[in-house]
Scaffold this active site. Structure first.
Site, short mmCIF file in Angstrom:
data_model
loop_
_atom_site.label_atom_id
_atom_site.label_comp_id
_atom_site.label_asym_id
_atom_site.label_seq_id
_atom_site.Cartn_x
_atom_site.Cartn_y
_atom_site.Cartn_z
N LYS A 37 1.29 -1.16 -0.09
CA LYS A 37 0.09 -0.09 0.19
C LYS A 37 0.72 1.13 -0.02
O LYS A 37 2.02 1.00 0.38
CB LYS A 37 -1.20 0.35 1.41
CG LYS A 37 -0.39 0.49 2.78
CD LYS A 37 -1.06 -0.59 3.55
CE LYS A 37 -0.30 -0.43 4.94
NZ LYS A 37 -1.27 -1.27 6.23
N TYR B 271 16.43 29.55 10.98
CA TYR B 271 15.71 30.25 11.47
C TYR B 271 15.49 30.15 12.77
O TYR B 271 15.24 29.13 13.86
CB TYR B 271 13.91 29.42 10.98
CG TYR B 271 13.62 30.31 9.02
CD1 TYR B 271 13.86 31.21 8.88
CD2 TYR B 271 14.18 28.86 8.69
CE1 TYR B 271 13.24 30.80 7.66
CE2 TYR B 271 13.39 29.38 7.12
CZ TYR B 271 13.48 30.16 6.47
OH TYR B 271 13.40 30.36 5.23
C1 LIG Z 1 -0.52 -2.11 6.33
C2 LIG Z 1 -0.88 -3.23 7.45
C3 LIG Z 1 0.11 -4.17 7.01
C4 LIG Z 1 1.60 -4.73 7.37
O1 LIG Z 1 1.71 -3.53 8.78
P1 LIG Z 1 3.33 -4.00 8.33
O2 LIG Z 1 3.58 -3.36 10.03
O3 LIG Z 1 3.52 -2.67 7.67
O4 LIG Z 1 3.99 -5.28 8.16
C5 LIG Z 1 -1.61 -5.88 7.26
N1 LIG Z 1 -2.01 -5.51 7.58
C6 LIG Z 1 -2.64 -4.82 7.26
C7 LIG Z 1 -4.58 -5.44 7.95
C8 LIG Z 1 -2.55 -3.83 7.26
O5 LIG Z 1 -3.35 -2.44 7.46
#
Ligand SMILES: *Cc1c(COP(=O)(O)O)cnc(C)c1O
Length: 368
Positions: free
Chosen positions: A38, A260
């Site tokens: 994702k 800054y």
């Molecule tokens: C993002 C996600 C994962 C992966 O999680 P990580 O901690 O990045 O390994 C797995 N299952 C779901 C439902 C997620 O939203």
């Protein structure tokens, strides 16, 4: 003539990505190892990551949105792609046309999908998400029990899944409790493959209630070299290397401030290098230094060079007093072998996940 003199260069090691997937797969060889890609494969680029993972042997991918599933299906043809954020109203036909599998997390979503697949000869493959303690997405345990008691969902789900809330802190009791509840719920649908583990659950699958691996694991961030479990000796390789160009090096007298707000005062006669990269490139502003609050550090060669003062939109100052050779045109390591994404995350008051997904768009990107 080229106008391309990038301030940052990002190198993504697809070989390390594939090695990390193989390492994760080998931890529980009886369980399939999927890949969570994702958010554009956590910022590294879905179009390049998905084929590299598929070549290594990954056959199942998870994304958050349908548009990402379309990209993943094109990049890794023939793979199963699940959409974690479920089914928006009226979207079932679009999912089926894209060959994407929704992760159904409510009675409404399940009802819409069941009605759609009953009215067409589309592939009914979808996952059902049950909530075992996170209270984010998924049917409540009672909703799932009621659905099973009524003989639902009305099609054969391809996967039953739940998500762990605290697996990155192995001493927490919640993970074993979630594991126990999930095992109880999956016993109501024993013919459906089951999935519970994220990266942390994949790296440390053992709990007092049994193994977290089930039939399929869903690691994400660990593929990209981050270690979600603080203090854990991670077997994963860094995937991302980010370097910034030194624009100029200047002398700053003891007692003067840099940047800054003048929030950091130099304690010794110093040499300060200014890098061509800033918070607009995803280096979170919270990673700057101030009096009494050390910031992140870049590396010039083997020498750590702390960030000094606030991070600007397009610039970061680092202390190169201990690296007399640093000069205009050189490159400093922001992320790489010396600075992991977790290290930079910690220095910015966040986690490696946010560093990866914040990586900017104006670097020169190279895939190796
Ligand atoms: C993002 C996600 C994962 C992966 O999680 P990580 O901690 O990045 O390994 C797995 N299952 C779901 C439902 C997620 O939203």
């Amino acid at each position: 003539m080229t106008t391309d003199f990038p301030g940052g260069r990002l190198t993504i090691d697809l070989g390390a990505l594939a090695d990390n997937w193989r390492t994760l797969r080998s931890i529980s060889p009886q369980s399939e190892c999927a890949a969570v890609v994702k958010a554009d494969a956590y910022g590294i680029g879905l179009r390049r990551a998905a084929p590299a993972l598929a070549d290594a042997g990954a056959g199942t991918f998870f994304v958050a949105q349908l548009s990402e599933a379309v990209t993943a299906r094109a990049a890794a043809p023939g793979s199963a792609v699940y959409v974690l954020n479920g089914l928006p109203p009226g979207a079932a036909a679009a999912y089926a046309a894209a060959g994407a599998r929704p992760v159904l997390g409510s009675r409404e979503e399940i009802g819409e999908w069941a009605a759609f697949v009953a009215s067409t000869d589309a592939d009914p493959s979808a996952a059902i998400h049950v909530d075992t303690g996170m209270n984010r997405l998924g049917l409540s345990p009672d909703e799932f029990r009621a659905m099973r008691a009524a003989g639902g969902p009305g099609f054969a789900p391809a996967l039953l899944m739940s998500h762990l809330a605290c697996a990155d802190e192995p001493e927490r009791p919640e993970t074993a409790r979630q594991r126990k509840l999930f095992a109880e719920l999956r016993a109501l649908a024993p013919e459906t493959p089951a999935s519970l583990a994220n990266s942390a659950g994949t790296l440390r699958p053992e709990t007092s209630e049994g193994d977290l691996a089930f039939d399929l694991r869903r690691p994400g961030v660990s593929l990209y070299g981050a270690n979600p479990i603080a203090g854990f000796a991670s077997p994963l390789k860094p995937v991302v290397r980010l370097e910034a160009r030194i624009i100029q090096v200047r002398d700053v007298a003891a007692g003067e401030t840099v940047g800054y707000g003048g929030v950091e005062r130099m304690r010794r006669p110093s040499r300060v290098a200014v890098l061509s990269l800033g918070y607009a490139d995803g280096i979170l502003r919270a990673g700057g230094g101030a009096d009494g609050v050390p910031g992140a550090a870049a590396f010039v060669g083997e020498t750590p060079c702390p960030y000094v003062g606030r991070i600007s939109m397009d610039l970061i100052a680092i202390d190169v007093t201990d690296t007399p050779h640093a000069q205009r045109g050189d490159w400093a390591e922001i992320l790489g072998d010396h600075v992991g994404v977790d290290d930079l995350g910690r220095a910015c008051g966040t986690i490696g996940y946010e560093i990866l997904t914040s990586l900017g768009r104006r670097y020169e990107r190279t895939y190796v």
